[in-house]
Design a protein around this motif. Structure first.
Motif, short mmCIF file in Angstrom:
data_model
loop_
_atom_site.label_atom_id
_atom_site.label_comp_id
_atom_site.label_asym_id
_atom_site.label_seq_id
_atom_site.Cartn_x
_atom_site.Cartn_y
_atom_site.Cartn_z
N VAL A 128 40.20 51.28 38.58
CA VAL A 128 40.95 50.56 39.62
C VAL A 128 41.70 49.41 38.97
O VAL A 128 41.17 48.70 38.11
CB VAL A 128 39.97 50.04 40.70
CG1 VAL A 128 40.67 49.04 41.63
CG2 VAL A 128 39.40 51.20 41.50
N GLU A 154 41.71 43.12 42.69
CA GLU A 154 41.65 44.57 42.58
C GLU A 154 42.62 45.22 43.55
O GLU A 154 42.83 44.71 44.66
CB GLU A 154 40.24 45.09 42.87
CG GLU A 154 39.24 44.83 41.78
CD GLU A 154 37.88 45.49 42.07
OE1 GLU A 154 37.02 45.42 41.18
OE2 GLU A 154 37.70 46.05 43.16
N LEU A 156 43.13 48.99 45.20
CA LEU A 156 42.59 50.34 45.33
C LEU A 156 43.72 51.38 45.34
O LEU A 156 44.89 51.04 45.54
CB LEU A 156 41.76 50.44 46.61
CG LEU A 156 40.50 49.58 46.64
CD1 LEU A 156 39.85 49.63 48.02
CD2 LEU A 156 39.50 50.02 45.57
#
Length: 248
Positions: A128, A154, A156
């Motif tokens: 990711v 992060e 996704l």
């Protein structure tokens, strides 16, 4: 004299009627629309903090027995079911003890392969996207105090983006085996990756039936382990910048 007694009885009866109607309305709202939920631990820092109070939408995933007070065993599975999406922050009942509510982020869908390698989340063999954006220090008294912890953003595969903490490099949960998510189940993780009991550990895979709802908005937030009832502390402890903030 009798007219005064009758008037008092009538007023009392109207008051009781209003209270009962208000309680029934609150029960309907809580069961079918929104349920308030308070954050009990630092496992979702920096996204959610102890002292945050959320509205959780009950209709987002449909309804199961766990959608209702006392979890009556009226039916199994879900009705008007909606599937949790990758990146959702969701409240669910702990599979090993359905009396307990947990809140984590959905990172693995049915059929996914999930693994942590050197602190990086991998989904179906792909890392990711993760970038360092700063540091974070927690206020209040937490079981594990967080000071100047690295913050990573992060993103996704579906484009959902959020912040995570990596407070303890090379912790026990930074490198894991491959988890194969069973059908009808989901893999949940806390954003505070080194201080979260989640699907990597004792929580395990979460059945769809155990989902209570999706976190939508912070409607109240107060710091330093202050009770919301301590109104005199609001001027100094209320987190004004978090009020009515949508969760992500």
């Amino acid at each position: 004299m009798s007219e005064k007694v009758e008037k008092k009885e009538s007023t009392f009866g109207e008051t009781v009627k209003v209270i009962v109607q208000a309680l029934l309305l609150a029960l309907v709202i809580r069961s079918f629309l929104f349920q308030p939920f308070s954050i009990p631990s630092g496992s979702m820092m920096p996204t959610l903090l102890v002292g945050d109070y959320l509205f959780v939408s009950k209709y987002a995933y449909g309804y199961s027995r766990y959608s209702f007070p006392f979890s009556p065993n009226l039916f199994s599975g879900r009705i008007w079911s909606g599937e949790p999406k990758r990146g959702d922050i969701a409240v669910f009942r702990l599979p090993s003890d359905p009396r307990v509510d947990y809140i984590k982020r959905v990172v693995g869908l049915p059929g996914d392969r999930i693994q942590m390698i050197n602190s990086v989340l991998h989904i179906n063999g792909e890392p990711v996207k993760r970038e360092r954006i700063g540091t974070f220090s927690a206020d209040g008294n937490y079981e594990t105090k967080v000071n100047n912890a690295p913050v990573y953003r992060e993103t996704l595969p579906n484009g959902v983006t959020y912040e995570t903490l990596d407070a303890v490099p090379n912790s026990a949960t930074d490198n894991t085996r491959v988890f194969q998510v069973p059908e009808g189940h989901y893999f949940m993780m806390g954003d505070n990756r080194d201080n979260s009991a989640d699907s990597r550990l004792s929580v395990g895979y979460v059945p769809l039936e155990n989902f209570v709802g999706r976190a939508e908005m912070i409607f109240f937030s107060i710091g330093d382990n202050t009770s919301p009832l301590e109104i005199w502390k609001w001027p100094s402890e209320l987190r004004f910048g978090r009020l009515f903030e949508m969760t992500e």
